[in-house]
Design an enzyme around this catalytic site. Structure first.
Site, PDB file in Angstrom:
ATOM      1  N   THR A 195       0.874  -1.187   0.000  1.00  0.00           N
ATOM      2  CA  THR A 195       0.000   0.000   0.000  1.00  0.00           C
ATOM      3  C   THR A 195       0.907   1.232   0.000  1.00  0.00           C
ATOM      4  O   THR A 195       1.342   1.646  -1.072  1.00  0.00           O
ATOM      5  CB  THR A 195      -0.963   0.019   1.204  1.00  0.00           C
ATOM      6  OG1 THR A 195      -0.224  -0.123   2.401  1.00  0.00           O
ATOM      7  CG2 THR A 195      -1.991  -1.088   1.086  1.00  0.00           C
ATOM      8  N   LYS A 206       4.347  -6.810   3.926  1.00  0.00           N
ATOM      9  CA  LYS A 206       4.039  -5.428   3.570  1.00  0.00           C
ATOM     10  C   LYS A 206       3.741  -4.685   4.872  1.00  0.00           C
ATOM     11  O   LYS A 206       3.256  -5.276   5.847  1.00  0.00           O
ATOM     12  CB  LYS A 206       2.870  -5.342   2.596  1.00  0.00           C
ATOM     13  CG  LYS A 206       1.513  -5.685   3.122  1.00  0.00           C
ATOM     14  CD  LYS A 206       0.787  -4.633   3.880  1.00  0.00           C
ATOM     15  CE  LYS A 206       0.823  -3.318   3.140  1.00  0.00           C
ATOM     16  NZ  LYS A 206       0.243  -2.269   4.055  1.00  0.00           N
ATOM     17  N   THR A 208       3.518  -6.135  11.704  1.00  0.00           N
ATOM     18  CA  THR A 208       3.288  -5.893  10.292  1.00  0.00           C
ATOM     19  C   THR A 208       1.815  -6.004   9.981  1.00  0.00           C
ATOM     20  O   THR A 208       1.049  -6.622  10.725  1.00  0.00           O
ATOM     21  CB  THR A 208       4.038  -6.915   9.444  1.00  0.00           C
ATOM     22  OG1 THR A 208       4.025  -6.462   8.101  1.00  0.00           O
ATOM     23  CG2 THR A 208       3.396  -8.287   9.498  1.00  0.00           C
ATOM     24  N   GLU A 213       6.975   4.872   7.197  1.00  0.00           N
ATOM     25  CA  GLU A 213       6.566   6.050   6.430  1.00  0.00           C
ATOM     26  C   GLU A 213       7.437   7.258   6.780  1.00  0.00           C
ATOM     27  O   GLU A 213       7.523   7.667   7.925  1.00  0.00           O
ATOM     28  CB  GLU A 213       5.079   6.326   6.681  1.00  0.00           C
ATOM     29  CG  GLU A 213       4.210   5.274   5.997  1.00  0.00           C
ATOM     30  CD  GLU A 213       2.760   5.307   6.407  1.00  0.00           C
ATOM     31  OE1 GLU A 213       1.955   4.650   5.719  1.00  0.00           O
ATOM     32  OE2 GLU A 213       2.423   5.955   7.402  1.00  0.00           O
TER      33      GLU A 213
END
Lengths: 410, 410
Positions: A158, A184, A195, A282
């Site tokens: 994503t 991911k 995760t 991020e």
């Protein structure tokens, strides 16, 4: 969806060879993203054992509910994963969507519905239109291949900026065994589980109960020791599949020496994937390893390490290349675990910056500042009370985390 | 140190009148900042009662240790506060600095050392040179005045962008009573305690034990319900001083009806100050009120509300004016408190966005997005299990938080 490549990304996706009993296909089903794959189908040989570890969220996604319901049978023939929509907080529609997806997959493959495992990742609260899988799963089931691990890793991304894979190989009493895994996750990452999605496959012959115990143990020191933002997803799913296609006698006794060897290899692969998740945190510009030693217990050490790794003030200081060990003291103090301020020592990399409750007398600001410019930062805290220790991985907190998350949904 | 004024700042500092038995002076002692006041001296009439609530950090600052040690005597003649250096994690030097500060203050004022209360705020881990107070405290003690609350609030600021003050007035059986309070805090703000420093004074006549119980109770629904970043300071200190100068019989029984009235006024002042702290949250552009209702208990509601208020993903979504209620679900789920996904309802302001575990059928994206542009955002979650409720205040998380904290120390 993905932004610019994380500066902490590995140079390339590792070579994950085909694994006996596992084939893979991906497709664009148009779930949310345009022009990129968003559905993964992984097929397993008949008789494949399965184990799973899931989010501890009290508000889990519909696919997590589905997996929990079918897991007790212990057998898997397929995994269906979509990105773009988490099918979480979608009520009855969400349950219907998982049921329909499993039906479509079971029909395409020719197996029982409770041999289908599901995972979804993406936006929460939007109904998932599982009708989109109807033609797609049939096509996918006819076109799977062995050598598609990188494609699989890409299809489940994503906000990830790079696909995550890892593998290990070992010799179990003369049988050559492989383990391959993908993961991911980049935000909404915190232990229990860390995760959002990770899938592990091995050709080793393992019974479902042994596979479950190996997986549950391996997760403790791997995915449960990585954090990006302290936010726990509704969808966290880790599944392990053991096809047994490598041959050999099934490992059905947890005391079988081969189980120990396999468990160690699981830890290696999951540890590698967990670190990749932190490296793709991020907005991350620094990869941080927090080591806590000398706590009253390992669990106490883990809580202190997580308190440090989750502290926005520690993470922003490291982003600013500031050796602000005062904030490390703060984070130790707020953990609520046994600690004695006047026994604490703190190291950045190999440099002791504080000892016995105050700044190290030999503290050298220039030397420490130079170290803080490194891309990989080590923070080590000695509590001085016992022998408990823990290691946790995280990343720094930058304004890119904010910009990525301030406009994710819209 | 302070950046641009928070857009959530009140228009002006409130009118805090002189309070009988309290005088104030501030000075520039050059602790860390140049050209701004950094020392506050507050003097109290003989016989003033004192109560305190402190950080639960396991690594408290030296002034916190000092206050805890002298608090049992229950009497205060002076408060000395400095900004710029927290005197935290400073070992023996830190203890010596508090001792010297108290000695100097006691000598300047002519009182016992255990009547001196201390607080420090600023950088952690740097030794505090208390010799700087030597001349300063003598001068200050000679020049205190009653009407200097705003100066006091300014002298204790660090990254705060505005001074914080609040007051209340009440009639206790014919005696006119005033309460005035100041606070500082903008980051490293989390419950237990939420603010770094806050000082409350009243001219009411209250015994130390009653004052302590009123303060401890009032903090539960005020400072313990505000969070900026979930980071708990080593230095959090809330002190209340009751001079008794308004006259009247001392309140020495917690069941005295006047105690209830005074406690309610304490909550009003502390609640006002706590909200100002959230409004000055580092980088804040939105003030957020989180209400949780229908939890199994008030404490459970508070934990859920704090999980929402501390979630970086919820806070960044609100910064981005995104009605991302999926992240609210996530934060409810990760709180670990009893919750049933399919009974949850979520409101932004007056708009119900989700009910019964899925998006509200009447959900209107345009209407909700328009609401999210407000400066004050309300998030209300109905858990649907019981009657427990809680309210927590926080602010959004913006890239200014990062830039403020990435280079605070250096």
């Amino acid at each position: 969806m993905a932004g610019k490549l994380s500066p902490l990304a590995p140079k390339s996706f590792p070579a994950l060879p085909a694994l006996a009993g596992v084939t893979i296909a991906t497709a664009e089903a148009g779930i949310r993203y345009k022009g990129r794959t968003d559905v993964l189908l992984m097929l397993f040989a008949p008789g494949t054992s399965v184990a799973g570890v899931f989010t501890r969220s009290r508000c889990p996604s519909a696919p997590v509910d589905w997996c929990r319901a079918v897991l007790p049978a212990g057998k898997a023939r397929a995994l269906v994963v979509n990105s773009g929509n988490a099918n979480a907080f979608t009520g009855k529609k969400g349950r219907a969507a998982t049921k329909l997806t499993a039906e479509l997959a079971a029909k395409a493959i020719g197996c029982a519905e409770n041999e289908i495992f599901l995972a979804s990742t993406g936006v929460i609260g939007e109904p998932l239109d599982a009708e989109k899988f109807r033609g797609v799963l049939d096509r996918l089931a006819k076109g799977t291949t062995g050598n598609a691990w990188e494609k699989a890793a890409r299809a489940i991304m994503t906000t990830d900026t790079f696909p995550k894979g890892a593998s290990a190989h070992l010799d179990l009493d003369g049988t050559q065994i492989s383990i391959s895994g993908i993961a991911k996750g980049a935000g909404m990452i915190a232990p229990d589980m860390a995760t959002m999605l990770s899938f592990l496959a091995t050709d080793a012959p393992v019974s479902p109960p042994v596979l479950q115990s190996l997986l549950s143990e391996a997760v403790q020191t791997t995915f449960n020791c990585v954090t990006v933002d302290g936010d726990t997803s509704t969808s966290d799913t880790l599944l392990a599949f053991a096809t047994g296609a490598a041959g050999g006698k099934e490992i059905s006794d947890p005391k079988d020496p081969r189980a120990y060897a396999l468990g160690a290899a699981f830890k290696q692969v999951l540890g590698d994937l967990a670190q990749q998740v932190a490296r793709d945190g991020e907005g991350a510009t620094k990869f941080i390893t927090v080591d806590v030693e000398g706590a009253e217990s390992d669990e106490s050490a883990r809580r202190i390490a997580l308190s440090i790794a989750n502290s926005p003030l520690v993470k922003t200081a490291i982003a600013g290349e500031d050796a602000n060990w005062g904030r490390v003291v703060m984070a130790v103090g707020k953990a609520g675990e046994p600690a004695d301020r006047d026994k604490l020592s703190i190291h950045f990399g190999g440099i002791r910056v504080a000892a016995d409750g105050e700044r190290d007398p030999t503290y050298d600001e220039a030397k420490t500042s130079a170290y803080m410019k490194s891309q990989d930062i080590g923070v080590r805290v000695e509590i001085g009370l016992g022998s408990g220790k823990a290691r946790v991985w995280t990343c720094d907190l930058t304004s890119d985390y904010i910009s990525i998350n301030a406009d994710y949904r819209s």
